[in-house]
Design a protein around this motif. Structure first.
Motif, PDB file in Angstrom:
ATOM      1  N   TRP A   1       0.743  -1.068   0.129  1.00 36.73           N
ATOM      2  CA  TRP A   1      -0.059   0.072   0.013  1.00 36.73           C
ATOM      3  C   TRP A   1       0.998   1.257  -0.030  1.00 36.73           C
ATOM      4  O   TRP A   1       0.614   2.139  -0.780  1.00 36.73           O
ATOM      5  N   LEU A   2       1.881   1.352   0.825  1.00 35.99           N
ATOM      6  CA  LEU A   2       2.968   2.373   1.055  1.00 35.99           C
ATOM      7  C   LEU A   2       3.680   2.799  -0.410  1.00 35.99           C
ATOM      8  O   LEU A   2       3.602   3.881  -0.778  1.00 35.99           O
ATOM      9  N   VAL A   3       3.943   1.645  -1.244  1.00 31.11           N
ATOM     10  CA  VAL A   3       4.605   1.820  -2.520  1.00 31.11           C
ATOM     11  C   VAL A   3       3.604   2.212  -3.305  1.00 31.11           C
ATOM     12  O   VAL A   3       3.989   3.085  -4.323  1.00 31.11           O
ATOM     13  N   ASP A   4       2.481   1.815  -3.617  1.00 29.89           N
ATOM     14  CA  ASP A   4       1.544   2.109  -4.568  1.00 29.89           C
ATOM     15  C   ASP A   4       1.025   3.606  -4.271  1.00 29.89           C
ATOM     16  O   ASP A   4       0.742   4.209  -5.408  1.00 29.89           O
ATOM     17  N   PHE A   5       0.947   4.129  -3.021  1.00 33.36           N
ATOM     18  CA  PHE A   5       0.607   5.386  -2.898  1.00 33.36           C
ATOM     19  C   PHE A   5       1.726   6.382  -3.507  1.00 33.36           C
ATOM     20  O   PHE A   5       1.260   7.613  -3.653  1.00 33.36           O
ATOM     21  N   ASN A   6       3.083   5.796  -3.136  1.00 33.51           N
ATOM     22  CA  ASN A   6       3.958   7.136  -3.484  1.00 33.51           C
ATOM     23  C   ASN A   6       5.038   6.541  -4.900  1.00 33.51           C
ATOM     24  O   ASN A   6       5.221   7.640  -5.362  1.00 33.51           O
ATOM     25  N   TYR A   7       5.099   5.421  -5.093  1.00 40.55           N
ATOM     26  CA  TYR A   7       5.911   4.867  -6.072  1.00 40.55           C
ATOM     27  C   TYR A   7       4.993   4.079  -7.221  1.00 40.55           C
ATOM     28  O   TYR A   7       5.556   2.658  -7.085  1.00 40.55           O
ATOM     29  N   PRO A   8       3.963   4.246  -7.661  1.00 44.89           N
ATOM     30  CA  PRO A   8       3.309   3.474  -8.556  1.00 44.89           C
ATOM     31  C   PRO A   8       4.235   2.799  -9.631  1.00 44.89           C
ATOM     32  O   PRO A   8       5.114   3.428 -10.302  1.00 44.89           O
ATOM     33  N   GLY A   9       4.263   1.349  -9.614  1.00 44.90           N
ATOM     34  CA  GLY A   9       5.171   0.868 -10.591  1.00 44.90           C
ATOM     35  C   GLY A   9       6.373   0.431 -10.256  1.00 44.90           C
ATOM     36  O   GLY A   9       7.135  -0.490 -11.115  1.00 44.90           O
ATOM     37  N   ALA A  10       6.553   0.910  -9.021  1.00 43.93           N
ATOM     38  CA  ALA A  10       8.039   0.233  -8.310  1.00 43.93           C
ATOM     39  C   ALA A  10       7.793  -1.416  -8.058  1.00 43.93           C
ATOM     40  O   ALA A  10       6.730  -1.689  -7.493  1.00 43.93           O
ATOM     41  N   ALA A  11       9.105  -1.766  -7.933  1.00 42.56           N
ATOM     42  CA  ALA A  11       8.932  -3.312  -7.631  1.00 42.56           C
ATOM     43  C   ALA A  11       9.070  -3.148  -5.969  1.00 42.56           C
ATOM     44  O   ALA A  11       9.619  -2.347  -5.291  1.00 42.56           O
ATOM     45  N   TYR A  12       8.105  -4.132  -5.342  1.00 48.12           N
ATOM     46  CA  TYR A  12       7.977  -3.913  -3.916  1.00 48.12           C
ATOM     47  C   TYR A  12       9.023  -4.327  -3.220  1.00 48.12           C
ATOM     48  O   TYR A  12       9.736  -5.575  -3.348  1.00 48.12           O
ATOM     49  N   PRO A  13       9.443  -3.457  -2.132  1.00 50.45           N
ATOM     50  CA  PRO A  13      10.795  -3.910  -1.363  1.00 50.45           C
ATOM     51  C   PRO A  13      10.039  -4.851  -0.297  1.00 50.45           C
ATOM     52  O   PRO A  13       8.887  -4.915  -0.054  1.00 50.45           O
ATOM     53  N   LYS A  14      10.971  -5.549   0.656  1.00 50.99           N
ATOM     54  CA  LYS A  14      10.558  -6.376   1.562  1.00 50.99           C
ATOM     55  C   LYS A  14      11.311  -6.170   2.859  1.00 50.99           C
ATOM     56  O   LYS A  14      12.803  -5.753   2.761  1.00 50.99           O
ATOM     57  N   VAL A  15      10.709  -6.395   3.909  1.00 50.40           N
ATOM     58  CA  VAL A  15      11.471  -6.339   5.045  1.00 50.40           C
ATOM     59  C   VAL A  15      11.202  -7.818   5.813  1.00 50.40           C
ATOM     60  O   VAL A  15      10.582  -8.580   5.660  1.00 50.40           O
ATOM     61  N   TRP A  16      12.794  -8.245   6.458  1.00 52.08           N
ATOM     62  CA  TRP A  16      12.935  -9.360   6.780  1.00 52.08           C
ATOM     63  C   TRP A  16      13.822  -9.349   8.139  1.00 52.08           C
ATOM     64  O   TRP A  16      14.472  -8.251   8.264  1.00 52.08           O
ATOM     65  N   ARG A  17      13.808 -10.442   9.090  1.00 51.99           N
ATOM     66  CA  ARG A  17      14.451 -10.414   9.954  1.00 51.99           C
ATOM     67  C   ARG A  17      15.848 -11.178  10.131  1.00 51.99           C
ATOM     68  O   ARG A  17      15.419 -12.510   9.633  1.00 51.99           O
ATOM     69  N   ARG A  18      16.950 -10.805  10.461  1.00 51.56           N
ATOM     70  CA  ARG A  18      17.965 -11.836  10.512  1.00 51.56           C
ATOM     71  C   ARG A  18      18.029 -12.520  11.666  1.00 51.56           C
ATOM     72  O   ARG A  18      18.591 -12.286  12.510  1.00 51.56           O
ATOM     73  N   VAL A  19      17.271 -13.948  11.730  1.00 55.64           N
ATOM     74  CA  VAL A  19      16.898 -14.637  12.869  1.00 55.64           C
ATOM     75  C   VAL A  19      18.165 -15.538  13.013  1.00 55.64           C
ATOM     76  O   VAL A  19      18.749 -15.760  14.312  1.00 55.64           O
ATOM     77  N   ASP A  20      18.774 -16.248  12.017  1.00 55.80           N
ATOM     78  CA  ASP A  20      19.906 -16.734  12.286  1.00 55.80           C
ATOM     79  C   ASP A  20      20.871 -16.195  11.032  1.00 55.80           C
ATOM     80  O   ASP A  20      20.654 -15.418  10.290  1.00 55.80           O
ATOM     81  N   ASP A  21      22.102 -16.733  11.635  1.00 56.59           N
ATOM     82  CA  ASP A  21      23.451 -16.138  10.843  1.00 56.59           C
ATOM     83  C   ASP A  21      24.077 -17.283  10.154  1.00 56.59           C
ATOM     84  O   ASP A  21      24.687 -18.009  11.021  1.00 56.59           O
TER      85      ASP A  21
END
Length: 517
Positions: A342-362
């Motif tokens: 939703w955030l990307v569509d509101f501000n940067y239509p057509g942009a590839a969606y970024p993702k957030v992940w957590r580094r649980v293991d190394d």
């Protein structure tokens, strides 16, 4: 008969009809044909299919509030939740274009703004209940639409309807108001099919162990009250009058408060004590239920109970880590598919969606007992490929010295028939690109300026001593208590830090020696 060439390369009859996929959703729950729920109109409320919630709680989520109040449930859930929020998060762009990078940067700023760790902790309760609801508070900042906050709401205020839409129950509308799109983020997990929007949380499985444990504690307290002090038994002789019997009863009651009592001749008092030998059954049942709760919540018991050896505890801790990684992935994926888009569509239509992940293991984290083997093998590994000196510090978790990065380059040798190729294991030892003799020595000398954690480790180790000094205790008193403090001191963190520092120094030293060879 005429033929035509199919895209697969086969020669087919011209009148051959290719099968076409059916694009309809046939087994939908939105058309009133779901036999597991009966006839439900798209506007009617959809009740959760949790059997315990319905049968024992009448559909009221408050029944699971009682489960959550159990100490073992609270402790194990907190361990699982904090294990998620303590990990670092990172944002990965959806593409390499400039607009994709700008969308990723906006997401980073947004996560800081909404306090992503706090949001994760609150939404993580969806693992316990089965689902969670959060409201996205949007605002405008110049030409951009920004996400100011994510407020996690009480799930009892919401309901899904037969059309799969989230509704807000109010005093004016018990059926629930239809909510706007791209406003509320819902997270559900645990159900064994997609027809249950409420999920199925850990509370469903924890209900019975907690109930049995509470009933057992109730009877345990009754037994403790009953057998904690013996029951007084009065014996009166035959022919005793009612007045004499009442005096005896009064005397028995006085035993509970008076230090001594007197009796008429011919009357006796005995103390009845329990003859049971199974008094530990109550404790055993509580321990069994606590173990069941730990297994359900953490997948094992050794990170919640002081049982088993160190090796078994490390193995079972890995089971908990699997659950933690799963929780983190599910929460991040749900957020990526909702508010992030939703955030990307509101501000940067057509942009590839970024993702957030957590580094649980190394994946690069080597346990301390394997660091010695790593230090011995890093020299051979460096003969195959260039290795940044940074790699050593990443593996050993020791801070990297400041300055330009040293690069270990593989040796080069002319190609000969039957001879050695560049990168052969039998080639000459490799060397650092900068071989100024500051490799291992710099690591050791710089520890006075760089603190990889020595101060915190020593503070925790010597905390009893520091407390005694702060209280102004005499040296003789402190020495007398050292025998008491020493067994309780946990030097595990210090040993781990020393092991990693020694391994880093040895690895750097091996590479440095190779550079001067």
């Amino acid at each position: 008969m005429t033929h035509r060439l199919h895209s697969s390369g086969l020669l087919l009859p011209a009148d051959f009809a290719e099968p076409a996929p059916d694009l309809r959703e046939i087994a939908s729950t939105r058309d009133g044909r779901d036999i597991t729920r009966g006839y439900v109109t798209p506007m009617a409320q959809l009740a959760p299919q949790d059997t315990i919630l319905q049968a024992r709680g009448g559909g009221d989520w408050a029944i699971y509030q009682q489960v959550k109040s159990d100490p073992q449930v609270g402790a194990t859930l907190q361990q699982r939740r904090l294990a998620v929020t303590k990990t670092e998060w990172e944002v990965t762009p959806g593409g390499t274009r400039r607009i994709d990078q700008r969308a990723a940067e906006l997401l980073k700023q947004t996560l800081d703004r909404i306090r992503w760790d706090a949001v994760t902790a609150a939404m993580h309760w969806g693992v316990f209940y089965g689902w969670a609801v959060a409201e996205c508070l949007w605002s405008r900042e110049g030409e951009r639409v920004v996400l100011d906050a994510v407020r996690v709401r009480d799930r009892t205020r919401f309901v899904f309807d037969g059309g799969g839409r989230l509704r807000l129950k109010t005093l004016a509308n018990a059926e629930g108001e239809i909510l706007p799109e791209r406003k509320f983020w819902t997270f559900a997990t645990g159900a064994d099919h997609d027809d249950e929007p409420y999920g199925l949380g850990l509370a469903h499985w924890l209900y019975w162990p907690v109930l049995f444990k509470r009933a057992n504690i109730k009877f345990w307290l009754i037994a403790a009250e009953k057998f904690g002090s013996p029951t007084a038994l009065g014996v009166f002789p035959p022919g005793a009058t009612a007045t004499e019997q009442q005096k005896l009863l009064t005397t028995l009651q006085a035993i509970q408060t008076d230090a001594g009592v007197i009796l008429p001749e011919g009357m006796t008092i005995d103390l009845l004590e329990t003859k049971r030998t199974g008094g530990a059954d109550y404790a055993a049942l509580c321990d069994y239920m606590d173990a069941a709760i730990a297994k359900l919540t953490l997948g094992q018991v050794m990170t919640s109970e002081a049982v088993g050896g160190q090796y078994k505890a490390e193995v079972q801790d890995g089971v908990k880590d699997d659950l933690v990684k799963s929780d983190a992935d599910l929460l991040c994926d749900s957020f990526n598919r909702g508010p992030v888009r939703w955030l990307v569509d509101f501000n940067y239509p057509g942009a590839a969606y970024p993702k957030v992940w957590r580094r649980v293991d190394d994946d690069n984290d080597i346990p301390p007992d394997a660091l010695n083997a790593y230090a011995m093998g890093v020299e051979r590994l460096a003969r195959l490929m260039p290795i940044p000196a940074r790699h050593i510090y990443e593996i050993t978790k020791i801070p990297e010295p400041s300055g330009e990065e040293a690069l270990l380059t593989p040796p080069t040798a002319p190609t000969q028939a039957g001879g050695l190729q560049s990168g052969s294991l039998d080639a000459d030892p490799p060397a650092f690109a900068e071989s100024d003799g500051e490799g291992a020595q710099a690591l050791i000398d710089a520890e006075g300026e760089r603190d990889p954690g020595w101060g915190q480790v020593m503070d925790e180790l010597l905390a009893p001593l520091f407390s005694a000094l702060a209280e102004g205790q005499a040296p003789e008193q402190i020495l007398a208590r050292m025998d008491e403090w020493y067994p309780a001191m946990d030097d595990g963190a210090l040993v781990d830090l020393l092991t990693r520092a020694i391994a880093a120094a040895e690895a750097s030293g091996r590479l440095e020696v190779g550079g001067r060879a």
